[in-house]
Design a protein around this motif. Structure first.
Motif, PDB file in Angstrom:
ATOM      1  N   PHE A   1      -9.303  -2.930   2.560  1.00  0.00           N
ATOM      2  CA  PHE A   1     -10.535  -3.388   1.908  1.00  0.00           C
ATOM      3  C   PHE A   1     -11.203  -2.277   1.103  1.00  0.00           C
ATOM      4  O   PHE A   1     -11.643  -2.491  -0.035  1.00  0.00           O
ATOM      5  CB  PHE A   1     -11.500  -3.921   2.975  1.00  0.00           C
ATOM      6  N   ASN A   2     -11.274  -1.084   1.673  1.00  0.00           N
ATOM      7  CA  ASN A   2     -11.982   0.006   0.992  1.00  0.00           C
ATOM      8  C   ASN A   2     -11.322   0.361  -0.340  1.00  0.00           C
ATOM      9  O   ASN A   2     -11.996   0.516  -1.372  1.00  0.00           O
ATOM     10  CB  ASN A   2     -12.038   1.241   1.887  1.00  0.00           C
ATOM     11  N   SER A   3      -9.987   0.489  -0.333  1.00  0.00           N
ATOM     12  CA  SER A   3      -9.307   0.869  -1.574  1.00  0.00           C
ATOM     13  C   SER A   3      -9.426  -0.228  -2.625  1.00  0.00           C
ATOM     14  O   SER A   3      -9.636   0.057  -3.813  1.00  0.00           O
ATOM     15  CB  SER A   3      -7.840   1.173  -1.283  1.00  0.00           C
ATOM     16  N   LEU A   4      -9.299  -1.489  -2.203  1.00  0.00           N
ATOM     17  CA  LEU A   4      -9.418  -2.586  -3.164  1.00  0.00           C
ATOM     18  C   LEU A   4     -10.833  -2.689  -3.727  1.00  0.00           C
ATOM     19  O   LEU A   4     -11.025  -2.907  -4.933  1.00  0.00           O
ATOM     20  CB  LEU A   4      -9.017  -3.903  -2.497  1.00  0.00           C
ATOM     21  N   ALA A   5     -11.847  -2.528  -2.870  1.00  0.00           N
ATOM     22  CA  ALA A   5     -13.232  -2.629  -3.335  1.00  0.00           C
ATOM     23  C   ALA A   5     -13.579  -1.488  -4.293  1.00  0.00           C
ATOM     24  O   ALA A   5     -14.187  -1.708  -5.356  1.00  0.00           O
ATOM     25  CB  ALA A   5     -14.175  -2.625  -2.132  1.00  0.00           C
ATOM     26  N   VAL A   6     -13.197  -0.273  -3.944  1.00  0.00           N
ATOM     27  CA  VAL A   6     -13.474   0.866  -4.837  1.00  0.00           C
ATOM     28  C   VAL A   6     -12.720   0.705  -6.149  1.00  0.00           C
ATOM     29  O   VAL A   6     -13.250   0.998  -7.236  1.00  0.00           O
ATOM     30  CB  VAL A   6     -13.088   2.185  -4.130  1.00  0.00           C
ATOM     31  N   GLY A   7     -11.460   0.221  -6.085  1.00  0.00           N
ATOM     32  CA  GLY A   7     -10.705  -0.010  -7.312  1.00  0.00           C
ATOM     33  C   GLY A   7     -11.373  -1.045  -8.199  1.00  0.00           C
ATOM     34  O   GLY A   7     -11.395  -0.899  -9.429  1.00  0.00           O
ATOM     35  N   ALA A   8     -11.929  -2.111  -7.600  1.00  0.00           N
ATOM     36  CA  ALA A   8     -12.623  -3.136  -8.393  1.00  0.00           C
ATOM     37  C   ALA A   8     -13.867  -2.567  -9.068  1.00  0.00           C
ATOM     38  O   ALA A   8     -14.149  -2.852 -10.243  1.00  0.00           O
ATOM     39  CB  ALA A   8     -12.995  -4.310  -7.494  1.00  0.00           C
ATOM     40  N   ILE A   9     -14.608  -1.727  -8.340  1.00  0.00           N
ATOM     41  CA  ILE A   9     -15.836  -1.153  -8.920  1.00  0.00           C
ATOM     42  C   ILE A   9     -15.505  -0.216 -10.074  1.00  0.00           C
ATOM     43  O   ILE A   9     -16.121  -0.277 -11.157  1.00  0.00           O
ATOM     44  CB  ILE A   9     -16.637  -0.417  -7.821  1.00  0.00           C
ATOM     45  N   ILE A  10     -14.520   0.671  -9.869  1.00  0.00           N
ATOM     46  CA  ILE A  10     -14.173   1.630 -10.925  1.00  0.00           C
ATOM     47  C   ILE A  10     -13.625   0.890 -12.151  1.00  0.00           C
ATOM     48  O   ILE A  10     -13.972   1.223 -13.299  1.00  0.00           O
ATOM     49  CB  ILE A  10     -13.151   2.652 -10.390  1.00  0.00           C
TER      50      ILE A  10
ATOM     51  N   ALA B   1      -9.294  -9.879  -4.128  1.00  0.00           N
ATOM     52  CA  ALA B   1      -8.350  -9.418  -3.109  1.00  0.00           C
ATOM     53  C   ALA B   1      -9.081  -8.697  -1.973  1.00  0.00           C
ATOM     54  O   ALA B   1      -8.752  -8.882  -0.792  1.00  0.00           O
ATOM     55  CB  ALA B   1      -7.312  -8.494  -3.743  1.00  0.00           C
ATOM     56  N   ALA B   2     -10.098  -7.884  -2.318  1.00  0.00           N
ATOM     57  CA  ALA B   2     -10.870  -7.185  -1.285  1.00  0.00           C
ATOM     58  C   ALA B   2     -11.614  -8.176  -0.392  1.00  0.00           C
ATOM     59  O   ALA B   2     -11.664  -8.017   0.842  1.00  0.00           O
ATOM     60  CB  ALA B   2     -11.848  -6.216  -1.940  1.00  0.00           C
ATOM     61  N   PHE B   3     -12.200  -9.217  -1.007  1.00  0.00           N
ATOM     62  CA  PHE B   3     -12.911 -10.229  -0.217  1.00  0.00           C
ATOM     63  C   PHE B   3     -11.942 -10.971   0.709  1.00  0.00           C
ATOM     64  O   PHE B   3     -12.251 -11.215   1.882  1.00  0.00           O
ATOM     65  CB  PHE B   3     -13.603 -11.217  -1.165  1.00  0.00           C
ATOM     66  N   TYR B   4     -10.755 -11.312   0.206  1.00  0.00           N
ATOM     67  CA  TYR B   4      -9.762 -12.016   1.024  1.00  0.00           C
ATOM     68  C   TYR B   4      -9.329 -11.149   2.206  1.00  0.00           C
ATOM     69  O   TYR B   4      -9.210 -11.636   3.338  1.00  0.00           O
ATOM     70  CB  TYR B   4      -8.559 -12.378   0.155  1.00  0.00           C
ATOM     71  N   VAL B   5      -9.097  -9.858   1.965  1.00  0.00           N
ATOM     72  CA  VAL B   5      -8.686  -8.950   3.038  1.00  0.00           C
ATOM     73  C   VAL B   5      -9.782  -8.839   4.097  1.00  0.00           C
ATOM     74  O   VAL B   5      -9.513  -8.825   5.302  1.00  0.00           O
ATOM     75  CB  VAL B   5      -8.325  -7.570   2.462  1.00  0.00           C
ATOM     76  N   SER B   6     -11.046  -8.752   3.670  1.00  0.00           N
ATOM     77  CA  SER B   6     -12.146  -8.646   4.638  1.00  0.00           C
ATOM     78  C   SER B   6     -12.236  -9.889   5.514  1.00  0.00           C
ATOM     79  O   SER B   6     -12.470  -9.801   6.728  1.00  0.00           O
ATOM     80  CB  SER B   6     -13.462  -8.415   3.899  1.00  0.00           C
ATOM     81  N   GLN B   7     -12.041 -11.073   4.915  1.00  0.00           N
ATOM     82  CA  GLN B   7     -12.079 -12.300   5.702  1.00  0.00           C
ATOM     83  C   GLN B   7     -10.924 -12.361   6.703  1.00  0.00           C
ATOM     84  O   GLN B   7     -11.094 -12.787   7.855  1.00  0.00           O
ATOM     85  CB  GLN B   7     -12.023 -13.518   4.763  1.00  0.00           C
ATOM     86  N   MET B   8      -9.734 -11.916   6.283  1.00  0.00           N
ATOM     87  CA  MET B   8      -8.583 -11.886   7.189  1.00  0.00           C
ATOM     88  C   MET B   8      -8.834 -10.943   8.359  1.00  0.00           C
ATOM     89  O   MET B   8      -8.499 -11.252   9.513  1.00  0.00           O
ATOM     90  CB  MET B   8      -7.337 -11.455   6.414  1.00  0.00           C
ATOM     91  N   GLN B   9      -9.426  -9.778   8.105  1.00  0.00           N
ATOM     92  CA  GLN B   9      -9.711  -8.832   9.174  1.00  0.00           C
ATOM     93  C   GLN B   9     -10.727  -9.392  10.160  1.00  0.00           C
ATOM     94  O   GLN B   9     -10.609  -9.188  11.375  1.00  0.00           O
ATOM     95  CB  GLN B   9     -10.214  -7.510   8.572  1.00  0.00           C
TER      96      GLN B   9
END
Length: 694
Positions: free
Chosen positions: A283-292, A317-325
């Protein structure tokens, strides 16, 4: 006539297809024929499409296999595919130079994919060659070379680990043989892959040379034989040559990529797609990648829509991963919230009062060892231990209860027998245990400890140092193997104490069904169930297997009229089991390595032998007993130095009393009588216990 022959033809074709070896031989013949026999255009079309389909299938297969060894025929298959490509190259070149055409597929590659421009086609062809030759094939070859070298270097350590598991009883001889075969197969695979990549490299060079020869030869034929202008000849033959090169080298690029995928794969229980998505779903890598990526909208000149599309995709993708976790956390927490069920009925309360024969308590830090989702866990190891004890000693081990105990330290485990602590140890799950060998002089960094099963000095090292430790002569085992070996050794030493009357009764019931005459009229008519239990316990106390229960009962029936002393009866059983006892300790050359008593010591012990208290003992003073034990201990050390099991061979009448004398202090000593050496077994004496040596 036609009606009768048609089924025969179909039947013959089916028989041919069932013979895999015949089909492979026919395929090799066809590959050779491609290099010699001219083929029509439609056959070339069929072969080009077949080459493309095989290449796609190969790269898909490399993505779906879980272990590289599941596709161990890949190096051989790579050679066959390379031969097929070379054959198509030769066949298409012959058709181009003879007839000025090579089928619709090659023409499509030349006209559609490169727009009918042979210069563009040559550039794209050269780019594909550079990618395949310098990038994919070079990298795959280097990975295969390094993997082959490290696999060969690690083979001795892996063999030692297999021997350690075999000696500890965790695996049987068949499993050990299969694991050794898997190691050899792995080394052969990476060595073959290292060589097979050279085929692909040579194929790429051959494709470039064939293209140049075809262009030059085609222009010469077009000008001199057909009278075409130079530019027309160049346009016609160069375009066909480029089309043939692209039609053949695009599948070659796929196969090279498949080779790179399979040599870079690590062993896993999942397909490549599941493994990649499982590991990059952070989640962290996907979220930071989306922001940058979204901030790139502020850069002047960049198109806004593509940037926003990529940013939204990463954010989704970050939102989907967070929901799965979150769902996984809820699923894991749901069973824990239920908690243990409190006893309600009198039967459930009685189960808490009854003491389990064997109980293994673990700290909360060791709970991952019993994870049922793991391929190898403590529960499966315990099942293997019970099977091993049954095979070795001949009785079914009671159920081993595994419980977590919050009073223990997180990394500590404790083995209890009949409610009393029998052993304990400590594990570090983030490390592996390295046990130095006889030639392991170099030290390796780690946490020094003692191997719990045999008391050997050992070191807890990081998993990253495993390969280095194995090359230095250390035997490296994981924490699960450490606790399994310790539990196995403790059970072996205390098996006699676990043999209850109920177990003996069940063994007799099973024997009564197979050989009723052996049990009927013996138990309980001649000998009681308790006496049979004591005899079997005496045998297990010295690790003598009780599998031959029929022979044991027959010996007891023959000797019960002379004595009811279970110790004497046990000695009588041992005499009849001389072949079994000898086979436990003799080497592959059928030699039993022992040390003996001097004639003076034998005479001393015979004269002091007494049965005044109802049991055989030596009536000697404490000083003499201590001197005797010291000399026996020295002989044991000498036997251990020579690499042999310490075995003391003595007269039959002294064996039982001598065993009782040495048992409290010299627990590893095996005491055998001369009459317990089976026929055909040679004896090699390496020393003699002599009190005069002091």
């Amino acid at each position: 006539m036609t009606t009768t022959s048609s089924p025969r033809v179909m039947e013959g074709l089916q028989t041919l297809l069932r013979s895999k070896d015949l089909v492979m031989a026919l395929a090799v013949v066809l590959l050779v024929a491609l290099l010699i026999v001219p083929l029509p255009s439609f056959m070339i079309d069929l072969l080009v499409i077949l080459n493309l389909g095989i290449s796609i299938g190969v790269i898909m297969l490399t993505m779906y296999v879980a272990h590289p060894m599941d596709f161990s025929v890949f190096p051989t298959l790579l050679l066959f595919i390379t031969l097929l490509r070379l054959g198509i190259n030769v066949a298409s070149s012959r058709q181009i130079l003879l007839n000025g055409e090579a089928g619709n597929v090659i023409a499509t590659f030349g006209n559609v994919l490169v727009g009918g421009n042979y210069v563009v086609g040559i550039v794209i062809f050269v780019m594909l060659m550079i990618i395949q030759f310098s990038v994919i094939n070079s990298g795959a070859g280097r990975v295969a070379e390094v993997a082959a070298r490290f696999t060969l270097d690690a083979m001795p350590g892996k063999q030692l680990a297999i021997d350690a598991d075999l000696n500890a009883g965790l695996i049987d001889e068949m499993q050990a043989r299969e694991r050794r075969k898997a190691i050899e197969k792995e080394a052969d695979f990476y060595g073959s892959m290292d060589g097979a990549t050279k085929f692909v490299r040579g194929d790429a060079l051959a494709a470039i040379i064939i293209m140049l020869v075809n262009v030059i030869g085609g222009v010469v034929i077009g000008i001199l034989q057909r009278g075409l202008p130079v530019m027309d000849a160049l346009q016609s033959y160069a375009l066909l040559t480029v089309g043939a090169g692209l039609a053949i080298q695009v599948p070659a690029l796929l196969v090279s990529a498949g080779a790179g995928l399979i040599v870079t794969r690590s062993t896993s229980d999942q397909s490549l797609a599941n493994e990649i998505f499982g590991q990059v779903s952070n989640f962290n890598s996907l979220a930071v990648g989306a922001i940058i990526t979204g901030l790139l909208v502020l850069v002047p000149g960049l198109p806004k829509i593509p940037v926003l599309a990529v940013a939204v995709a990463l954010g989704g993708a970050a939102f989907y991963v967070s929901q799965m976790q979150k769902r996984e956390i809820k699923a894991e927490a749901a069973p824990a919230a239920v908690g243990p069920k409190e006893p309600e009925t009198p039967e459930e309360m009685m189960e808490m009062v009854v003491v389990d024969p064997i109980e293994l308590e673990i700290g909360y830090g060791l709970i991952p060892l019993v994870d049922e989702n793991s391929a190898d866990n403590l529960l499966r190891r315990i099942t293997g231990i019970r099977r091993q004890i049954m095979s070795e000693l001949g009785f079914v081990l009671p159920v081993v209860r595994i419980r977590d105990n919050l009073r223990l330290q997180p990394q500590v485990y404790r083995l209890k027998m009949r409610g009393q602590e029998a052993a304990r140890g400590e594990l570090l799950l983030d490390r592996v245990l390295a046990i130095p060998g006889s030639d392991s002089d170099e030290q390796i960094p780690g946490i020094r400890t003692t191997e719990p099963a045999f008391g050997l000095p050992a070191i807890w090292i990081l998993e990253a140092d495993r390969g280095r430790a194995e090359l230095m002569g250390y035997t490296v085992v994981n924490p699960l193997s450490v606790i399994s070996t310790h539990v196995t050794e403790i059970i072996r030493n205390n098996a006699w104490n676990l043999l209850s009357r109920q177990m003996v009764q069940e063994m007799l019931n099973q024997l009564r069904q197979k050989a009723p005459a052996t049990v009927e009229g013996v138990v309980p008519e001649l000998i009681t169930l308790g006496e049979v239990q004591l005899v079997l316990r005496n045998l297990l106390r010295e690790r003598v297997p009780i599998r031959d229960l029929t022979g044991i009962l027959e010996t007891l029936a023959n000797n019960i009229a002379a004595t009811r002393d279970t110790n004497i009866l046990s000695e009588a059983v041992r005499q009849n089991m001389s072949q079994t006892i000898s086979s436990l300790y003799r080497d592959e050359s059928n030699i039993l390595h022992v040390f003996t008593l001097s004639p003076q010591v034998e005479s001393l012990l015979r004269n002091s032998l007494s049965s005044a208290d109802g049991s055989l003992n030596f009536q000697i003073d404490a000083a003499t007993a201590q001197r005797l034990l010291t000399q026996i201990g020295r002989q044991m050390e000498e036997m251990a130095r020579l690499g042999y099991i310490p075995i003391l061979l003595c007269p039959r009448e002294l064996r039982l009393a001598l065993r009782r004398l040495v048992e409290p202090s010299l627990t590893n000593l095996i005491v055998l009588a001369f009459s317990e050496v089976g026929s055909g077994t040679r004896v090699n004496a390496h020393g003699m216990v002599d009190l005069a040596q002091e």
